[in-house]
Design an enzyme around this catalytic site. Structure first.
Site, PDB file in Angstrom:
ATOM      1  N   GLU A  57       0.742  -1.297  -0.110  1.00 33.24           N
ATOM      2  CA  GLU A  57      -0.028  -0.097   0.018  1.00 33.24           C
ATOM      3  C   GLU A  57       0.938   1.074  -0.046  1.00 33.24           C
ATOM      4  OE1 GLU A  57      -2.467  -3.115   0.597  1.00 33.24           O
ATOM      5  OE2 GLU A  57      -0.712  -2.555   1.848  1.00 33.24           O
ATOM      6  N   HIS A 126     -11.314  -6.181   7.446  1.00 36.35           N
ATOM      7  CA  HIS A 126     -12.082  -5.835   6.389  1.00 36.35           C
ATOM      8  C   HIS A 126     -13.066  -4.937   6.499  1.00 36.35           C
ATOM      9  CE1 HIS A 126      -9.572  -9.296   5.550  1.00 36.35           C
ATOM     10  NE2 HIS A 126      -9.595  -8.939   4.348  1.00 36.35           N
TER      11      HIS A 126
END
Length: 334
Positions: A57, A126
């Site tokens: 990321e 998540h």
């Protein structure tokens, strides 16, 4: 269109209009993304404009910032908002400050897309709602749509913006107003076409809230999935509430909020993120500062709990009809 299709359409429209727009991220190319939001873009525009990245990321966002500084308009996807933290330094220290640090010589016109919030039983890795972290950072705009129409128009406006935008997509309503578990979609939405999404180009201006429902008794401030939860609950209770969908948290349409609260004299704030230091705290402070002498009751907040995000108990974590009813009874009683 559902929200996924609307988001895909927005990127398609912008990639066709502007060769500088590129889409990048984990599995966004050939596979079309975990939620299929980028499906078909690589096939249509090629591997140099819709491409996969390594699972890093900080690398995705760092590269996007460099690409933006040199003239491109990257739309990087972070597969889940929970994964964005390794890239926090790039977003805060580089993207948000680039225009100021370079005295306007460089900008970071990047739009970071990411699914956020609950709805898939994803638990702590998540399902998080990290918007409050980014609204604290000067130089980053934060956008959260609640309908397919808004999602497409806001995403187009974000891609065209010359500053970094965090575009958070509520995955719980990706495929429709609700997934049919505990909540029902509101029936009478005049300001929010839930499925009529134009095929071509249009914009929804950043920094402009939407009045989902006009009312006189109480103002309810919300965004994302919570707009649907609030609207369905209000319908059931028959309260004459005014529902304001913020749409963009930064920039914030404080004028719309102030006008509504001064009219109704009461204010409730609803968001899915944890309560402490959530964006609702900032909203509460702003309403208190600007509308104090118009308030007829204390401001109420209905939020997620200050706990790690539960896996099997996520529907108990969500602000839902029961908690909304309790808060509304309290605020209407005062």
């Amino acid at each position: 269109m559902n929200m996924i299709q609307a988001i895909n359409s927005a990127m398609d429209v912008m990639m066709e209009r502007d060769d500088h727009v590129v889409v990048m991220g984990e599995d966004v190319g050939y596979f079309g993304g975990v939620f299929r939001a980028t499906a078909g873009l690589q096939k249509k525009y090629g591997k140099t404009r819709a491409f996969d990245t390594p699972i890093t990321e900080i690398g995705i966002i760092g590269v996007a910032i460099g690409m933006g500084a040199y003239g491109l308009r990257p739309v990087p996807e972070i597969q889940f908002a929970d994964y964005i933290y390794p890239a926090l330094d790039q977003l805060v220290s580089e993207a948000a400050r680039l225009r100021y640090r370079s005295n306007g010589d460089f900008t970071a016109p990047i739009t970071v897309r990411s699914p956020y919030g609950g709805g898939i039983f994803g638990g702590q890795t998540h399902s998080q709602s990290p918007e409050g972290i980014f609204t604290h950072v000067s130089g980053i705009k934060t956008v959260i749509p609640s309908t397919p129409y808004d999602a497409k128009g806001l995403l187009i406006a974000a891609i065209e913006d010359n500053d970094p935008v965090l575009f958070l997509e509520p995955k719980r309503i990706y495929n429709g107003p609700f997934d049919g578990r505990y909540d029902r979609p509101a029936k009478n939405w005049t300001a929010h076409p839930a499925s009529e999404v134009p095929e071509g180009y249009y914009r929804v201006e950043l920094g402009k809230a939407a009045t989902v429902r006009a009312g006189e008794a109480v103002t309810i401030l919300c965004y994302g999935t919570m707009v649907h939860v609030v609207a369905s609950t209000i319908e059931e209770l028959g309260i004459d509430a005014e529902i304001i969908d913020l749409r963009t948290l930064v920039p914030l349409d404080i004028e719309a909020i102030e006008t509504s609260v001064k009219k109704t004299g009461r204010c409730m704030i609803v968001h899915e993120a944890t309560r402490t230091s959530g964006f609702g705290a900032e909203l509460s402070a702003l309403v208190q500062e600007r509308c104090f002498y118009h308030l007829e009751a204390p401001i109420e907040r209905v939020t997620g709990f200050d706990t790690p995000y539960p896996h099997s108990l996520e529907w108990a974590y969500f602000p839902g009809p029961v908690r909304l009813r309790e808060a509304l009874k309290k605020i209407m009683k005062d």
